[in-house]
Write an enzyme that holds these catalytic residues in place. Structure first.
Site, short mmCIF file in Angstrom:
data_model
loop_
_atom_site.label_atom_id
_atom_site.label_comp_id
_atom_site.label_asym_id
_atom_site.label_seq_id
_atom_site.Cartn_x
_atom_site.Cartn_y
_atom_site.Cartn_z
N LYS A 128 0.85 -1.21 0.00
CA LYS A 128 0.00 0.00 0.00
C LYS A 128 0.88 1.25 0.00
CE LYS A 128 -3.66 -2.57 2.23
NZ LYS A 128 -4.24 -3.07 3.49
N GLN A 130 -4.30 -1.99 9.74
CA GLN A 130 -4.17 -3.32 9.13
C GLN A 130 -4.66 -4.40 10.11
OE1 GLN A 130 -3.04 -3.84 5.85
NE2 GLN A 130 -3.89 -5.86 6.28
N ASP A 157 -11.30 2.36 4.39
CA ASP A 157 -11.55 0.92 4.34
C ASP A 157 -13.05 0.62 4.36
OD1 ASP A 157 -9.59 -0.93 3.98
OD2 ASP A 157 -9.02 -1.07 6.09
#
Ligand code: NDP
Length: 302
Positions: free
Chosen positions: A59, A103, A126
Site C-alpha cells: 500500500k 491493518q 476501508d
C-alpha cells in the site's frame, strides 16, 4: 492449459482493470495538485505479522508511485488499545491525512470494533466504520465502500457483465467481503440491482445454490473449494480467495491459489478471475481511489 470448449471463456484481467482505476486516480491527483492538495493515507501496522507487513508495504509503495502522501505507523504488538486509539486520533486531527487504515488482524487484547469506531468516518477509506456500513446499506454514496467488494463490482462492470437482474451467489458472509458485496450488488444503482444469495458454512445444499448463480463469488478462504460441478455452464466466476499452499518448487516455497479450482472450473465459465492477478490487485487500487475520493470530499469540497 485450458481444454477445448474454453475458447469463449474470458479471463478477467485484474491488472488491466486496476491500471484503469489507477489512471483515474492519477488524473484526480493532478487536478487536486492544482489547488495545492496532496491526498494522504496513514496505514497503521500493529505487531509483526508477515502477511500484514507485505500488505502494508504494498500500500505504501502504491501511494508513493501515485504521489499520495504515505505515512506508515508501526506499533509494537504489546501496544495498549488506548495507545492505538490515541495514534488514530492524531491522524484524525492531521489535515494532511485523508485516509486512515488499521491493518487487520490486531493482537487479541485489542477490540477491533473499538479501533474501527475511533477512525473518523470521513477518513475511513476501508469502509468498516458503522457510519459507512450504514451509508452503504442506505445507498448513500457519500460514504466509503470496502475496497474488495468495490473491486469485485468494478471487475464485473468493466468486463461488461450484466449485473442488473442477475442471480448472484456469494460464498462467505464476512463484513470485509461477502456481506458488504451483497449490500453493494443489491443496491438500486448502476452496476447493481442484482438478486443476491449469500451462503456460508451453515448453508445446506450449497452446490445446488451455487449452480443457480449467473455470477458466483467465492470468498471463504478454502483452497480450490469450488469445483466444476458447483458451477453453471456460462456463469461468471469471481474468486476472492487468497490461500497459500506449499510448493517446494515455488520461489518462496508456497503458491497462492483461490477458493475456486481454476483449471476445472474455467472451461465452464463465460468469464473468470485468476488468482493472483484478479481481485487482489483491485483491492489496493480501490484503496487508492477511496483515498483520493476522501481528499476530494474533505479538502476540495467536491
Ligand atoms: P472470513 O474467514 O472472515 O470469512 C469466511 C466466510 O466463508 C465465512 O462467512 C464462513 O462462514 C464462510 N465459509 C467458510 N468455510 C465455508 C464452507 N466450507 N462453505 C461455505 N462457506 C464457508 O474470510 P474473509 O471474508 O476475510 O476472506 C475470505 C477469503 O478472501 C480469504 O481467502 C481471504 O484471504 C480472501 N481475501 C482476499 C482479499 C483480496 O483482496 N483479494 C481481501 C480480503 C480477503 P461462517 O460465517 O459460517 O463462518
Amino acid at each position: 492449459m485450458l481444454e477445448e470448449g474454453t475458447l469463449s471463456m474470458e479471463l478477467i484481467d485484474g491488472k488491466e482493470i486496476a491500471e484503469k482505476v489507477l489512471e483515474e486516480c492519477r488524473r484526480d491527483i493532478a487536478h487536486l495538485a492544482e489547488s495545492g492538495i496532496k491526498p494522504g493515507l496513514a496505514v497503521i501496522l500493529v505487531g509483526d505479522n508477515a502477511a500484514s507487513r507485505t500488505y502494508v508495504n504494498a500500500k505504501d509503495r502504491k501511494c508513493r508511485e501515485l504521489g499520495i502522501h504515505s505515512v506508515k505507523l508501526e506499533l509494537d504488538a504489546a501496544v495498549s488499545q488506548e495507545e492505538l486509539i490515541a495514534t488514530i486520533e492524531e491522524c484524525n486531527r492531521d489535515d494532511e491525512i485523508d485516509g486512515i487504515l488499521v491493518q487487520m488482524p490486531l493482537p487479541e487484547h485489542i477490540d477491533e470494533s473499538k479501533v474501527v469506531e475511533a477512525i473518523l468516518p470521513s477518513k475511513d477509506v476501508d469502509g468498516f466504520h458503522p457510519v459507512n456500513v450504514a451509508k452503504m446499506a442506505m445507498e448513500d454514496a457519500s460514504g466509503f465502500v470496502p475496497c474488495t467488494p468495490l473491486g469485485c463490482q468494478r471487475l464485473l462492470t468493466e468486463s461488461g457483465v450484466e449485473i442488473e437482474g442477475a442471480n448472484v451467489v456469494i460464498l462467505g458472509r464476512s463484513m470485509i467481503v461477502g456481506k458488504s458485496l451483497a449490500l453493494l450488488l443489491m443496491q438500486r444503482a448502476e452496476g447493481a440491482n442484482a438478486t443476491v444469495t449469500v451462503a456460508h458454512s451453515r448453508t445446506k445444499n450449497l452446490s445446488k445454490i451455487t449452480r443457480r448463480a449467473d455470477i458466483l463469488v467465492a470468498a471463504i478462504g478454502r483452497p480450490r473449494f469450488v469445483k466444476a460441478e458447483d458451477v453453471k455452464d456460462g456463469a461468471v466466476v469471481i474468486d476472492v480467495g487468497i490461500n497459500r499452499i506449499d510448493d517446494p518448487e515455488a520461489k518462496r516455497g508456497y503458491r497462492l491459489v483461490g477458493d475456486v479450482d481454476f483449471d476445472a472450473v474455467a472451461p465452464k465459465t463465460k468469464a473468470i478471475t485468476p488468482v493472483p492477478g484478479g481481485v487482489g490487485v483491485m483491492t489496493i487500487a480501490m484503496l487508492m481511489a477511496n483515498t483520493v475520493k476522501s481528499a476530494r470530499l474533505r479538502r476540495a469540497g467536491d
